[in-house]
Design a protein around this motif. Structure first.
Motif, short mmCIF file in Angstrom:
data_model
loop_
_atom_site.label_atom_id
_atom_site.label_comp_id
_atom_site.label_asym_id
_atom_site.label_seq_id
_atom_site.Cartn_x
_atom_site.Cartn_y
_atom_site.Cartn_z
N ILE A 122 0.84 -1.20 0.00
CA ILE A 122 0.00 0.00 0.00
C ILE A 122 0.88 1.25 0.00
O ILE A 122 0.61 2.21 -0.73
CB ILE A 122 -0.94 0.00 1.21
CG1 ILE A 122 -1.85 -1.23 1.21
CG2 ILE A 122 -1.77 1.29 1.23
CD1 ILE A 122 -2.73 -1.36 0.00
N ALA A 123 1.94 1.24 0.82
CA ALA A 123 2.84 2.40 0.89
C ALA A 123 3.49 2.65 -0.46
O ALA A 123 3.62 3.80 -0.91
CB ALA A 123 3.89 2.19 1.97
N ASP A 124 3.92 1.57 -1.13
CA ASP A 124 4.55 1.72 -2.46
C ASP A 124 3.55 2.28 -3.47
O ASP A 124 3.89 3.18 -4.27
CB ASP A 124 5.08 0.37 -2.94
CG ASP A 124 6.27 -0.13 -2.13
OD1 ASP A 124 6.90 0.71 -1.44
OD2 ASP A 124 6.55 -1.34 -2.18
N LEU A 125 2.32 1.77 -3.44
CA LEU A 125 1.30 2.25 -4.38
C LEU A 125 0.95 3.71 -4.11
O LEU A 125 0.78 4.51 -5.04
CB LEU A 125 0.04 1.38 -4.27
CG LEU A 125 0.17 -0.06 -4.77
CD1 LEU A 125 -1.10 -0.86 -4.42
CD2 LEU A 125 0.42 -0.11 -6.26
N SER A 126 0.84 4.08 -2.84
CA SER A 126 0.53 5.47 -2.49
C SER A 126 1.61 6.41 -3.01
O SER A 126 1.31 7.52 -3.49
CB SER A 126 0.38 5.62 -0.97
OG SER A 126 -0.74 4.88 -0.50
N ALA A 127 2.87 5.98 -2.91
CA ALA A 127 3.98 6.81 -3.41
C ALA A 127 3.88 6.98 -4.91
O ALA A 127 4.14 8.07 -5.45
CB ALA A 127 5.31 6.18 -3.02
N ARG A 128 3.47 5.93 -5.63
CA ARG A 128 3.32 6.02 -7.08
C ARG A 128 2.20 6.99 -7.46
O ARG A 128 2.32 7.78 -8.41
CB ARG A 128 3.03 4.63 -7.68
CG ARG A 128 4.20 3.67 -7.59
CD ARG A 128 3.79 2.28 -8.08
NE ARG A 128 3.53 2.25 -9.50
CZ ARG A 128 4.45 2.01 -10.43
NH1 ARG A 128 5.70 1.80 -10.07
NH2 ARG A 128 4.13 1.98 -11.70
N VAL A 129 1.10 6.94 -6.70
CA VAL A 129 -0.01 7.86 -6.97
C VAL A 129 0.45 9.30 -6.77
O VAL A 129 0.14 10.19 -7.57
CB VAL A 129 -1.22 7.54 -6.07
CG1 VAL A 129 -2.33 8.57 -6.29
CG2 VAL A 129 -1.75 6.15 -6.35
N HIS A 130 1.22 9.54 -5.70
CA HIS A 130 1.65 10.91 -5.43
C HIS A 130 2.63 11.40 -6.50
O HIS A 130 2.60 12.58 -6.86
CB HIS A 130 2.27 11.03 -4.05
CG HIS A 130 2.38 12.45 -3.57
ND1 HIS A 130 1.27 13.28 -3.45
CD2 HIS A 130 3.45 13.20 -3.22
CE1 HIS A 130 1.66 14.47 -3.04
NE2 HIS A 130 2.98 14.46 -2.89
N ARG A 131 3.47 10.50 -6.99
CA ARG A 131 4.37 10.91 -8.08
C ARG A 131 3.57 11.33 -9.31
O ARG A 131 3.95 12.26 -10.03
CB ARG A 131 5.34 9.78 -8.43
CG ARG A 131 6.48 9.60 -7.43
CD ARG A 131 7.61 8.78 -8.02
NE ARG A 131 7.22 7.41 -8.28
CZ ARG A 131 7.29 6.42 -7.40
NH1 ARG A 131 7.74 6.67 -6.16
NH2 ARG A 131 6.94 5.20 -7.71
#
Length: 410
Positions: A122-131
């Motif tokens: 989830i943390a990795d996916l959230s970082a991708r969304v923010h990028r």
């Protein structure tokens, strides 16, 4: 990037031109088509001309009494001009959810055969969304459309196939909601408005299932903004109120400020100045209540400058240029030049305000800069604003600086 006008806008313009009527003559014909009681309620002729320009530019469909007046002036039926009767203007939230696409995107498979995921995923996916959000600050919708929807497809597929705890499942739904919001925004900027609306609705459903009211408010506000600009502005008001209700009084300050901001703009689009100004005051008051509370990452851009820009845009639409010009000039002097699309959009409102203030030379200078910034930007929003700017400059085409801008743009 130039996109096709809605069919009804093309018909309105074609019907007028086929009769060799100017916009002023069209306004006169609309007034003449009104009965005595309706005629008393119509605004000044200049306001009607502005409405005609907005209708023919596809900004919003005519509502009564203008729909009826058009049919009388052209001697045709409402169906022939507008395709279908006007939809009810104030749906409930249930009506909104009824528009959800018939998709299984958020229906888990009966037997999940995919990998097991945890909160690190989830943390990795959230970082991708923010990028992706940060990329949208400097790139336009046409540049980001494919990567955004690849991400959305991958994450919704992961939700359907992977195994996880209930806590992780809700967190993944929130990621889908956040990704739907930025993907819908990108699609709207690329001119894919129906696709954007469907994605926003998908995100609203995900946010509801995740029980994330702040995220639901953000998605409803985004849908309200598109609907007010490109659909039925009254429905935009309804959706903006729904966004405010979803946020509630205990949402983070930026979330409440954004919900009020969206409501203010929706009221501007239905030409209700008083509630628009009240909503802007509420937005400022909400933002001033920030006190180190937790805020979702997607609210990073909501600050005093953005509210000032919205206030200036509202004053522009409400034809109050003396309020607009100093506000926009102040913000634009310190605006990040790497955000070319936003800078071009805000300059477009400055051009209109300067034209309204009878300052054509200054308007031409701002227009030059706007066109320079937006010439390589793959954004439907900037393309629409270019058309608005050109229409607003046409009355000053005898001014050399203005004529040069118009000739260059064409």
């Amino acid at each position: 990037m130039v996109t096709e006008l809605p069919a009804w806008a093309v018909r309105l313009r074609a019907e007028r031109r086929n009769r060799f009527w100017s916009k002023k003559e069209m306004a006169r014909r609309l007034v003449a088509a009104a009965d005595e009681e309706t005629r008393k309620c119509l605004p000044a002729r200049e306001t009607i001309v502005r409405r005609i320009k907005a209708y023919e530019a596809g900004h919003n469909q005519p509502r009564d009494p203008y729909r009826l007046l058009y049919t009388r002036a052209f001697g045709t039926s409402e169906g022939e001009l507008f395709d279908m009767p006007q939809a009810p203007c104030r749906p409930t939230l249930d009506d909104v959810f009824a528009k959800l696409p018939g998709s299984d995107a958020l229906t888990p498979l009966p037997t999940r055969a995919g990998r097991r995921i945890g909160m690190s995923t989830i943390a990795d996916l959230s970082a991708r969304v923010h990028r992706l959000r940060l990329a949208d600050d400097v790139l336009a919708g046409g540049d980001l459309l494919q990567p955004a929807f690849r991400e959305l497809d991958a994450v919704t597929r992961l939700y359907r196939e992977a195994t996880c705890t209930e806590h992780t499942s809700r967190a993944l739904l929130a990621v889908i909601g956040e990704l739907a919001q930025i993907s819908g925004w990108i699609a709207s900027d690329a001119g894919r408005h129906e696709q954007a609306a469907n994605v926003y609705l998908l995100g609203i459903r995900a946010a509801r299932e995740a029980r994330d009211e702040t995220l639901e408010s953000n998605l409803l506000g985004s849908l309200a903004y598109q609907t007010a600009n490109l659909g039925d502005p009254q429905e935009g008001v309804t959706l903006a109120h729904a966004a405010l209700d979803a946020a509630g009084p205990h949402a983070p300050a930026r979330a409440r400020a954004l919900a009020w901001d969206r409501l203010a703009w929706a009221y501007v689009k239905v030409e209700e100045a008083e509630p628009a100004m009240r909503a802007l005051e509420e937005a400022r008051a909400a933002l001033e209540q920030r006190s180190g509370e937790y805020e979702p990452a997607y609210l990073y851009w909501v600050d005093a400058s953005e509210l000032q820009i919205m206030e200036a845009r509202a004053f522009t639409e409400l034809r109050r240029p003396l309020r607009t010009v100093p506000l926009l000039t102040d913000v634009l002097d310190r605006y990040d030049a790497t955000h070319a699309r936003e800078l071009a959009l805000y300059l477009s409102w400055l051009v209109v305000a300067l034209a309204d203030a009878n300052e054509p030379e200054e308007a031409a200078r701002a227009a030059w800069r706007m066109f320079d910034l937006s010439k390589d930007v793959a954004s439907d929003r900037t393309a629409r604003r270019q058309r608005v700017v050109l229409d607003r400059l046409v009355p000053y085409r005898d001014v050399p600086q203005v004529r040069e801008v118009i000739d260059r743009a064409r």
